[in-house]
Write a protein that holds these residues in place. Structure first.
Motif, PDB file in Angstrom:
ATOM      1  N   THR A 266     -11.902  19.310  10.358  1.00  0.00           N
ATOM      2  CA  THR A 266     -13.143  19.040   9.624  1.00  0.00           C
ATOM      3  C   THR A 266     -12.765  18.404   8.300  1.00  0.00           C
ATOM      4  OG1 THR A 266     -14.375  20.832  10.654  1.00  0.00           O
ATOM      5  CG2 THR A 266     -15.151  20.077   8.513  1.00  0.00           C
ATOM      6  N   ALA A 267     -13.107  17.127   8.154  1.00  0.00           N
ATOM      7  CA  ALA A 267     -12.672  16.358   6.988  1.00  0.00           C
ATOM      8  C   ALA A 267     -13.873  15.848   6.209  1.00  0.00           C
ATOM      9  CB  ALA A 267     -11.798  15.192   7.439  1.00  0.00           C
ATOM     10  N   PHE A 268     -13.835  16.084   4.903  1.00  0.00           N
ATOM     11  CA  PHE A 268     -14.822  15.501   3.988  1.00  0.00           C
ATOM     12  C   PHE A 268     -14.074  14.442   3.179  1.00  0.00           C
ATOM     13  CE2 PHE A 268     -16.364  19.749   4.849  1.00  0.00           C
ATOM     14  CZ  PHE A 268     -17.747  19.649   4.857  1.00  0.00           C
ATOM     15  N   ARG A 269     -14.386  13.177   3.446  1.00  0.00           N
ATOM     16  CA  ARG A 269     -13.644  12.088   2.808  1.00  0.00           C
ATOM     17  C   ARG A 269     -14.519  11.384   1.781  1.00  0.00           C
ATOM     18  NH1 ARG A 269     -13.284   6.518   3.380  1.00  0.00           N
ATOM     19  NH2 ARG A 269     -11.204   5.598   3.107  1.00  0.00           N
ATOM     20  N   TYR A 270     -13.916  11.077   0.643  1.00  0.00           N
ATOM     21  CA  TYR A 270     -14.581  10.276  -0.391  1.00  0.00           C
ATOM     22  C   TYR A 270     -13.668   9.118  -0.758  1.00  0.00           C
ATOM     23  CZ  TYR A 270     -17.610  14.280  -0.679  1.00  0.00           C
ATOM     24  OH  TYR A 270     -18.481  15.277  -0.340  1.00  0.00           O
ATOM     25  N   SER A 271     -14.283   8.027  -1.137  1.00  0.00           N
ATOM     26  CA  SER A 271     -13.496   6.897  -1.623  1.00  0.00           C
ATOM     27  C   SER A 271     -14.287   6.190  -2.707  1.00  0.00           C
ATOM     28  CB  SER A 271     -13.167   5.928  -0.472  1.00  0.00           C
ATOM     29  OG  SER A 271     -14.353   5.375   0.054  1.00  0.00           O
ATOM     30  N   THR A 272     -13.568   5.460  -3.519  1.00  0.00           N
ATOM     31  CA  THR A 272     -14.216   4.590  -4.505  1.00  0.00           C
ATOM     32  C   THR A 272     -13.213   3.541  -4.936  1.00  0.00           C
ATOM     33  OG1 THR A 272     -15.600   4.561  -6.488  1.00  0.00           O
ATOM     34  CG2 THR A 272     -13.579   5.861  -6.615  1.00  0.00           C
ATOM     35  N   VAL A 273     -13.733   2.439  -5.434  1.00  0.00           N
ATOM     36  CA  VAL A 273     -12.875   1.407  -6.011  1.00  0.00           C
ATOM     37  C   VAL A 273     -12.835   1.627  -7.518  1.00  0.00           C
ATOM     38  CG1 VAL A 273     -12.553  -1.057  -6.415  1.00  0.00           C
ATOM     39  CG2 VAL A 273     -13.326  -0.241  -4.167  1.00  0.00           C
ATOM     40  N   LEU A 274     -11.639   1.864  -8.015  1.00  0.00           N
ATOM     41  CA  LEU A 274     -11.431   2.117  -9.437  1.00  0.00           C
ATOM     42  C   LEU A 274     -10.899   0.854 -10.094  1.00  0.00           C
ATOM     43  CD1 LEU A 274      -9.635   5.521  -8.873  1.00  0.00           C
ATOM     44  CD2 LEU A 274     -11.815   5.272 -10.058  1.00  0.00           C
ATOM     45  N   GLU A 275     -11.442   0.528 -11.240  1.00  0.00           N
ATOM     46  CA  GLU A 275     -10.959  -0.644 -11.971  1.00  0.00           C
ATOM     47  C   GLU A 275      -9.753  -0.233 -12.807  1.00  0.00           C
ATOM     48  OE1 GLU A 275     -12.231  -3.598 -11.315  1.00  0.00           O
ATOM     49  OE2 GLU A 275     -13.732  -2.709  -9.998  1.00  0.00           O
TER      50      GLU A 275
ATOM     51  N   HIS B 127      -3.797  -5.997  -9.060  1.00  0.00           N
ATOM     52  CA  HIS B 127      -3.090  -5.330 -10.165  1.00  0.00           C
ATOM     53  C   HIS B 127      -3.988  -4.307 -10.865  1.00  0.00           C
ATOM     54  CE1 HIS B 127      -2.450  -5.359 -14.658  1.00  0.00           C
ATOM     55  NE2 HIS B 127      -1.419  -4.687 -14.208  1.00  0.00           N
ATOM     56  N   GLY B 128      -5.245  -4.634 -11.046  1.00  0.00           N
ATOM     57  CA  GLY B 128      -6.137  -3.761 -11.804  1.00  0.00           C
ATOM     58  C   GLY B 128      -7.262  -3.165 -10.994  1.00  0.00           C
ATOM     59  N   ARG B 129      -7.124  -3.094  -9.684  1.00  0.00           N
ATOM     60  CA  ARG B 129      -8.165  -2.488  -8.830  1.00  0.00           C
ATOM     61  C   ARG B 129      -7.489  -1.631  -7.773  1.00  0.00           C
ATOM     62  NH1 ARG B 129     -11.709  -5.727  -5.721  1.00  0.00           N
ATOM     63  NH2 ARG B 129     -13.414  -4.306  -6.135  1.00  0.00           N
ATOM     64  N   THR B 130      -8.069  -0.447  -7.548  1.00  0.00           N
ATOM     65  CA  THR B 130      -7.448   0.524  -6.640  1.00  0.00           C
ATOM     66  C   THR B 130      -8.506   1.175  -5.767  1.00  0.00           C
ATOM     67  OG1 THR B 130      -5.729   1.032  -8.265  1.00  0.00           O
ATOM     68  CG2 THR B 130      -6.149   2.704  -6.578  1.00  0.00           C
ATOM     69  N   LEU B 131      -8.212   1.269  -4.490  1.00  0.00           N
ATOM     70  CA  LEU B 131      -9.044   2.066  -3.596  1.00  0.00           C
ATOM     71  C   LEU B 131      -8.459   3.478  -3.578  1.00  0.00           C
ATOM     72  CD1 LEU B 131     -11.264   2.387  -1.393  1.00  0.00           C
ATOM     73  CD2 LEU B 131      -9.469   1.842   0.278  1.00  0.00           C
ATOM     74  N   TRP B 132      -9.234   4.432  -4.067  1.00  0.00           N
ATOM     75  CA  TRP B 132      -8.823   5.845  -4.019  1.00  0.00           C
ATOM     76  C   TRP B 132      -9.513   6.506  -2.832  1.00  0.00           C
ATOM     77  CZ3 TRP B 132     -12.585   9.744  -4.626  1.00  0.00           C
ATOM     78  CH2 TRP B 132     -12.089  11.048  -4.528  1.00  0.00           C
ATOM     79  N   GLU B 133      -8.749   7.314  -2.106  1.00  0.00           N
ATOM     80  CA  GLU B 133      -9.302   8.085  -0.992  1.00  0.00           C
ATOM     81  C   GLU B 133      -8.915   9.549  -1.184  1.00  0.00           C
ATOM     82  OE1 GLU B 133      -8.520   4.781   2.546  1.00  0.00           O
ATOM     83  OE2 GLU B 133      -7.031   6.329   2.125  1.00  0.00           O
ATOM     84  N   GLY B 134      -9.902  10.425  -1.211  1.00  0.00           N
ATOM     85  CA  GLY B 134      -9.644  11.862  -1.291  1.00  0.00           C
ATOM     86  C   GLY B 134     -10.277  12.550  -0.086  1.00  0.00           C
TER      87      GLY B 134
END
Lengths: 411, 114
Positions: free
Chosen positions: A197-206, A331-338
């Motif tokens: 059972t996985a609760f996944r979140y993501s966002t693009v961080l500058e 260089h200045g943008r990241t996809l974070w996944e938790g």
């Protein structure tokens, strides 16, 4: 558990040893600030080392596939379980003229191949889920074509404990097992696959990917950043430092917090369940070897961009483990996944309780991510040239040193 | 949502369910983010005393109840699970204080619709 705790004594470090081995000097922020470093990271790091891209339980059946966009390697990756049950990875590129075999619009998407074949929508070339080119429409109209050489382009792929890793190097310098080394021994044996059972979140961080990685790599920030979501967190101790080649780990202990009334009721549901109660006995033997009651979770950095926080229900109620990944988009943008992982709820009360625990942790992540774009703006301003790191921030110091070593290596 | 039935013994909570209970996290987030401080106070005042009984009922049901009233009871508990910290921890603010913009988080829970 094939690795007794004693066999891993060589990875343990005291604070004086950490200071001696990694140093105590401020760490330059140039690797975060300089776009030229990012270009080097793409070529010398992300295209050379093993990267976790999926879990086996995301792809339970033959034909199940995942498509993952990976700008850090300038490609789209297709991870698919073949008819033979084996998970493989391929460039998601049709060998006809380069179209994506599986089109997608998100950073990752899932599907199932019918009859264990994948068909490119452009001209209908058909590939087996195991890679070979199976059919080409109007094949006799090609003056020259060698279909035996036109299978999907493979990417090195292997599994550790159900976590699927790939390596873009056509001839990886190390096997996955060798790359993980003592980390594999330290974390091996936990039943990760049971927590589906996985609760996944993501966002693009500058921000640069390392700003996000470093923010999640220490417990020093907990009393301040998480004063809202973790009120009265008592006795936090970040210790049991371990070094394992490019990887490092440590343990977060804590005497608990002032649980709100609703949290006490939801947590009671999970703590009263045989399936979800704290299970320190399931921890690999070298993690919290003294089986301290205030164990919260083990916090490793699996170089370069993966954190697996192993809790076994001892930290956030019912939570088996959670992961972070940090994928550079530029260089200045990241996809974070938790991702928060639990064992499946056995009744509706457990489901509601998991939703509560997940929400508390998601809110803590909202507090964490609030710092990252500001930190990157500050570093890019040129106002500081170094990070000042304390003992609990040794994972950052270790990762920065490891990165430097990779970037210095001459092909 | 004006008509949302709950199981026997919990029908007095049906107005709360109509206000808060939704099947997906994104829908619950939207309601929560538009709530006023007084909404969190009211939700907690009515729901907190009944939470234990509601969870006891839910504990007798499968994780995804088939009966519509039971399913609505789960959705009400889920809405409270996510809203309660805003009353208990965040001073009845719809936002987590000093946080990243929650609308920039994308939930993706596999087979569970978000």
């Amino acid at each position: 558990m094939s690795h007794p705790a004693a066999s891993l004594d060589h990875i343990r470090r005291s604070v004086p040893q950490i200071r001696e081995e990694l140093g105590v000097a401020p760490v330059p922020v140039r690797a975060i600030r300089d776009p030229a470093i990012y270009a080097l990271e793409k070529e010398r790091l992300f295209k050379k080392v093993w990267l976790k891209v999926a879990t086996a339980w995301e792809l339970p059946n033959p034909g199940d596939y995942k498509v993952k966009e990976m700008p850090v390697a300038d490609t789209s990756v297709l991870i698919v379980r073949g008819k033979d049950g084996r998970i493989r990875a391929f460039h998601n590129v049709c060998t006809h003229r380069g179209n994506k075999v599986v089109p997608n619009s998100d950073f990752e998407s899932f599907g199932r191949a019918r009859a264990n074949v994948l068909s490119c929508r452009f001209h209908g070339w058909v590939f087996s889920t195991e890679g070979p080119l199976k059919s080409v429409p109007l094949q006799d109209h090609f003056g020259q074509i060698d279909t035996a050489c036109l299978g999907l382009r493979p990417i090195a792929c292997d599994e550790w404990q159900g976590f699927v890793f790939i390596n873009f190097d056509p001839e990886p310098a190390q096997s996955l097992a060798d790359y993980l080394g003592d980390f594999g021994a330290l974390f091996g044996g936990y039943p990760y696959h049971e927590s589906t059972t996985a609760f996944r979140y993501s966002t693009v961080l500058e921000c640069n990917w390392k700003v996000a990685l470093y923010a999640f790599s220490e417990g020093y920030h907990v009393p301040t950043i998480h004063a809202g979501s973790l009120p009265g967190f008592r006795g936090i101790e970040h210790s049991d430092f371990k070094l394992m080649g490019p990887h490092a780990s440590s343990t977060i202990y804590g005497a608990g917090m002032d649980a709100a009334p609703s949290t006490q009721k939801f947590a009671g549901i999970l703590h009263g369940s045989e399936c979800h109660k704290p299970r320190p006995d399931l921890l690999p033997p070298a993690i919290n070897p003294e089986r301290r009651a205030d164990f919260q979770f083990e916090l490793p950095n699996i170089f370069p961009n993966l954190l697996i926080h192993l809790a076994s229900g001892c930290g956030y109620p019912g939570m088996s483990y959670f992961t972070h990944q940090f994928w550079p988009l530029d260089h200045g943008r990241t996809l974070w996944e938790g991702i928060n992982y639990f064992r499946p709820a056995e009744n509706a009360a457990e489901r509601a309780a998991q939703i509560h625990v997940n929400a508390l942790h998601r809110n803590a992540w909202l507090e964490d991510t609030a710092t990252m774009e500001d930190t990157f703006t500050g570093i890019m301003s040129g106002a500081i040239d170094d990070m000042q790191l304390m003992d609990q921030e040794f994972l950052i110091r270790h990762a920065a040193l490891t990165l430097d070593r990779h970037l210095e290596e001459v092909d | 949502m004006t008509d949302i039935a709950l199981p026997a013994g919990f029908q007095d909570l049906e107005p709360l369910a109509a206000r808060w209970a939704r099947p997906t996290e994104n829908e619950r987030n939207a309601i929560r983010l538009s709530a006023a401080p007084g909404d969190f106070v009211d939700f907690d005042a009515l729901m907190a005393p009944r939470l234990e009984a509601l969870l006891a009922h839910l504990a007798t049901l499968p994780a995804r109840p088939e009966d519509p009233a039971d399913y609505n009871a789960l959705l009400l508990a889920a809405a409270f699970a996510e809203a309660a910290p805003h009353h208990e921890l965040y001073g009845d603010s719809a936002q987590v204080p000093f946080s990243f913009d929650a609308r920039r988080f994308t939930p993706d829970h596999g087979t569970e619709a978000t």
